[in-house]
Design an enzyme around this catalytic site. Structure first.
Site, short mmCIF file in Angstrom:
data_model
loop_
_atom_site.label_atom_id
_atom_site.label_comp_id
_atom_site.label_asym_id
_atom_site.label_seq_id
_atom_site.Cartn_x
_atom_site.Cartn_y
_atom_site.Cartn_z
N ASP A 55 -27.24 -4.31 -4.63
CA ASP A 55 -27.95 -3.43 -5.55
C ASP A 55 -27.01 -2.83 -6.57
OD1 ASP A 55 -30.46 -3.81 -4.62
OD2 ASP A 55 -30.56 -1.98 -3.41
N ARG A 70 -36.15 4.18 4.92
CA ARG A 70 -36.82 4.21 3.62
C ARG A 70 -38.34 4.41 3.82
NH1 ARG A 70 -37.54 -0.13 -1.25
NH2 ARG A 70 -36.86 1.19 -2.94
N CYS A 85 -33.21 -11.16 -0.52
CA CYS A 85 -32.67 -9.87 -0.91
C CYS A 85 -32.87 -8.96 0.28
CB CYS A 85 -33.44 -9.36 -2.13
SG CYS A 85 -33.14 -7.64 -2.53
N ASP A 131 -40.96 -6.46 -9.97
CA ASP A 131 -40.36 -5.97 -8.72
C ASP A 131 -41.34 -5.06 -7.98
OD1 ASP A 131 -38.11 -4.64 -6.97
OD2 ASP A 131 -37.10 -6.25 -8.06
N LYS A 186 -39.05 -12.84 -5.00
CA LYS A 186 -37.91 -12.06 -4.51
C LYS A 186 -38.35 -11.46 -3.18
CE LYS A 186 -35.02 -8.08 -5.76
NZ LYS A 186 -34.81 -7.04 -6.78
N ASP A 239 -37.61 -9.20 -0.27
CA ASP A 239 -36.75 -8.05 0.02
C ASP A 239 -36.85 -7.67 1.50
OD1 ASP A 239 -35.03 -5.95 -0.50
OD2 ASP A 239 -36.23 -5.11 -2.12
N MET A 240 -35.93 -6.84 1.97
CA MET A 240 -35.93 -6.35 3.36
C MET A 240 -35.04 -5.11 3.38
SD MET A 240 -34.58 -6.06 6.53
CE MET A 240 -33.00 -6.88 6.52
C1 DGJ Z 1 -34.02 -3.16 -2.93
C2 DGJ Z 1 -33.62 -4.30 -3.80
O1 DGJ Z 1 -32.33 -4.69 -3.53
C3 DGJ Z 1 -33.81 -3.89 -5.26
O2 DGJ Z 1 -33.36 -4.89 -6.10
C4 DGJ Z 1 -35.26 -3.60 -5.49
O3 DGJ Z 1 -36.03 -4.76 -5.34
C5 DGJ Z 1 -35.74 -2.52 -4.53
N1 DGJ Z 1 -35.41 -2.82 -3.17
C6 DGJ Z 1 -37.23 -2.32 -4.64
O4 DGJ Z 1 -37.70 -1.46 -3.71
#
Ligand code: DGJ
Length: 755
Positions: A553, A448, A531, A371, A481, A483-484
């Site tokens: 999450d 963030r 995600c 991750d 994966k 992410d955003m």
């Molecule tokens: C948000 C994701 O939903 C989590 O699973 C993880 O990947 C974090 N970001 C990492 O910053």
């Protein structure tokens, strides 16, 4: 009269009837106003030569289109794609600003075409067919009487699904530049308002909660203006009859295949006509159409069910699992993954990662996912996004070396990216500060600690593609994966002129789709999981590129009951990312058993997200057992028919089940949130089974006919028939308990009593 396989057309009366075994959708061209008039949408009815008897007109006070005519008020006609400025005072399905500043558009029916199969939508995700026999598409061509604007309304009916897909395409065939300010994907006028509105809402860590309320006269809507479909709402709503339950009654589902700003809106007028609309949120939207330009809306998927909410969900599940999700992973069994996020957060090195992976391999896991934190100098969330170069202080052999070692352990290797974001103090930000979305000279907010890259610009998308490609080209990556983790708040692109700033949100999401498309084209074997800080972009648009989506999450088993129950309203279990995590749970601090955590996570794409290197032997043994169990039932989870039985939003017990397509096996999950002292008798009626089939119910080793299980159900009383000391047959003692049942047909067995 023209008869196609699923479309009947009465050419003399200009009536169109789309139907298959499940659904009918009927509209006509009103000969007075030349508008499309909605006549019926619902359960399949037989075709008739004419449906003229469905036309309703009352003599009502109104503004009428034509002098001397008193029934040409569009306010009182149920329409298919209403315009502004033509006597209808309800919200229109589209709006155009003409060079003079006026907004009057008068679209009239011009012609139609029919094609076998279903055309793709350029640059946009959409449902598709594998063979032309699977569907028929009707395109209605509308023309503005004052200009060269043409609007094409596309309707597809599939041979097997109780669904109609709709979209609209605006084509400027003239020479004048015009501004499109609203372009819904679909609009339907229903003849009554005896509905409740059901939708999914929430926030970070509590996404997709089900809300259901009676319609009231006037406007009600759910929407997003955050640049993503969002944690708060999902691009979906359902109109549900008040008496409708999970298993019975009528439902109309509206789902938008789109990942950006959307609106799902219902307007009930004072004559109790219900107008339902779905499309891109018109707030902060406009699109400039120059000579020859076209604008294609996303696709709306309208589902009808007379078998309750489960009936609607099952149509979405089957359609989205088999004809929206694509690629090599669509039908393949998904690997059980172990993700290091909640195990290490940013604090890891190669040794720690390999230790987790080694333990995972020993326990039967199949995919290791690295991750956040592997790139740049990212030791917390303040840096390095956009600098997609491995951090050799953490990973001495780089991603390539690590991926090889993970493969040597017999695991696949997955990697986390957040492609759309940039942190300050990165080479990317230093060189291209204008690539950040925001207004020059005005404050740009962070989320963030990060900023959104301007994916409306092709060069930005290309630059991120190059960076990702460099990693993927070298290393053995089997899974990504994506992410955003923040929304867009100051939507402005440095690359667009003032009159096109309303295009930023949509161009942005088209850029996201473009990057996905390029990656899956070049790397078709990679399994993508979308995600967005959990479930902020868990929508049908993403499913076209990534067959899995991290639902939330929040990995707490009890909260997950709600999240997964709600997500399953639309999304197939094969797409619902669900993991077992550590206790106390990192989001809510709750302590639950390993059993309930698994028993909930089984109903999705099963995986783990915890430091498995520090677990007790007993915990490891249960994980080994749970993994074996899931592997045995994985095909059923991915492809079985899912039924919700008892809702976490209604009471203390929750239940759901899966039945295989041939009804020979089923898996039931039954959960009790809090223990009840001295409980009443409890039974759980099952569904979807073959009434004639004798099933063996494990682990209670009971043989029961399908009809019996559906009429009487599983009985949960503890067994005191042999004495006063109860034998606790079921896990119901203590809070957060769960029971799994596996049913296998065994017609050869005679009726057996409890053993
Ligand atoms: C948000 C994701 O939903 C989590 O699973 C993880 O990947 C974090 N970001 C990492 O910053």
């Amino acid at each position: 009269m023209k008869e196609f396989q699923f479309i009947h057309i009465n050419e003399a009366a200009n009536e169109f009837h789309l139907s298959n075994q499940a659904v009918s959708y009927i509209f006509r061209v009103d000969p007075t106003t030349h508008q499309l008039e909605q006549l019926y949408f619902g359960k399949k009815i037989q075709h008739r030569k004419s449906f003229f008897y469905l036309v309703e007109r009352e003599n009502r006070p109104a503004n009428n289109l034509y002098e001397g005519n008193h029934t040409s008020s569009l306010e009182h006609i149920k329409q298919e794609y209403p315009s502004f400025g033509t006597t209808d005072f309800r919200y229109p399905a589209h709006q155009i600003k003409w060079p003079s500043g006026d907004q009057v558009t008068h679209l009239e029916y011009a012609s139609y075409t029919i094609s076998k199969g279903k055309p793709t939508l350029e640059g946009l995700p959409a449902t598709y067919v594998d063979s032309k026999e699977e569907a028929e598409t009707l395109t209605i061509i509308l023309k503005d009487i004052y200009s060269e604007l043409e609007v094409q309304l596309n309707y597809t009916i599939f041979s097997t699904f109780s669904a109609i897909t709709r979209s609209a395409c605006f084509i400027n065939r003239g020479t004048t530049t015009i501004q499109l300010e609203n372009a819904m994907s679909a609009s339907v006028d229903f003849p009554d308002a005896d509905f409740e509105l059901l939708h999914l809402n929430g926030a970070w860590a509590r996404e997709t909660h089900v809300e259901r309320k009676a319609l009231h006269t006037g406007l009600q809507s759910v929407s997003s203006a955050r640049g993503a479909s969002s944690h708060a709402h999902n691009p979906f709503m359902a109109l549900v009859r008040p008496e409708t339950t999970e298993l019975n009654g009528e439902v109309y589902g509206f789902s938008l295949i789109y990942s950006g700003n959307f609106t799902a809106q219902v307007e009930v007028d004072t004559y109790h006509v219900t107008r339902a609309m779905l499309g891109i949120n018109p707030f902060r939207f406009n699109w400039q159409l120059n000579e020859g330009d076209f604008f294609q809306t996303p696709e709306a998927v309208l589902v009808y069910s007379d078998a309750g909410l489960n009936g609607m969900s099952q149509t979405y599940h089957e359609l989205y699992r088999t004809r929206l999700a694509r690629g090599r992973w669509r039908d393949k069994e998904r690997p059980i993954l172990i993700n290091n996020w909640e195990a290490t957060y940013f604090d890891f090195n190669e040794e720690k990662i390999l230790e987790i992976a080694r333990n995972g391999a020993e326990l039967g896991m199949e995919l290791f996912v690295l991750d956040d934190g592997w790139f740049g100098k990212r030791d917390d969330d303040t840096s390095s996004l956009g600098d997609w170069v491995e951090d050799k202080t953490k990973l001495s052999n780089g991603i390539k070396g690590l991926s090889e070692k993970i493969h040597q352990l017999g695991l696949k290797f997955g990697l986390w990216f957040e492609p759309e974001m940039v942190s300050k103090n990165t080479p990317l930000h230093d060189e291209h500060s204008d690539w950040v979305i925001g207004v020059p000279g005005k404050n740009i907010s962070h989320g963030r600690n990060q900023f959104v890259l301007d994916f409306s610009r092709p060069e930005v998308v290309d630059s991120i593609f190059q960076q990702m490609d460099a990693i993927l080209h070298d290393a053995q990556v089997d899974y990504i994966k994506w992410d955003m983790n923040r929304y867009i708040s100051e939507a402005y692109s440095d690359a667009l002129p003032p009159e096109q700033q309303g295009e930023v949100y949509h161009r942005y999401i088209l850029g996201v789709y473009e990057l996905y498309e390029r990656l899956i084209t070049k790397y078709p074997d990679i399994l993508f999981e979308s995600c967005a800080g959990g479930g902020a972009r868990n929508d049908p648009g993403m499913l076209y590129y990534a067959p899995q989506a991290w639902a939330s999450d929040d990995t707490d088993a009890v909260e997950r009951l709600k999240i997964q129950y709600g997500t399953s309203m639309v999304y197939p279990l094969s797409s619902i990312g669900s993991h077992v995590s550590a206790v106390p749970n990192h989001q809510v601090g709750r302590v639950t058993s390993m059993d309930i955590r698994s028993n909930v996570a089984y109903f999705g794409t099963f995986g783990y997200e915890m430091d498995i290197t520090t677990l007790s032997d007993a915990d490891k043994e249960s994980i080994r057992h749970h993994i074996q169990f899931f592997k045995k039932h994985r095909a059923l989870v991915q492809q079985g028919t899912f039924y919700r039985l008892e809702s976490p939003f209604d009471g203390n017990t929750v239940a759901w089940m899966l039945v295989s397509k041939d009804q020979s096996e089923a898996l039931v999950g039954y959960y009790q949130i809090l223990a009840t002292p001295n409980p009443a008798y409890e039974r759980l009626k099952l569904t979807g089974l073959n009434p004639e089939t004798m099933y063996i119910v494990e682990p209670i080793n009971q043989s029961r006919y399908g009809d019996d299980l559906m009429a009487i159900g599983l009985l949960f009383a503890d067994d005191v028939t042999n004495g006063i000391e109860p034998t606790w047959k079921f896990n119901r003692h203590g809070d957060f308990t769960s029971n799994m049942f596996y049913l296998k047909s065994n017609d050869s067995l005679e009726d057996k009593k409890w053993e």
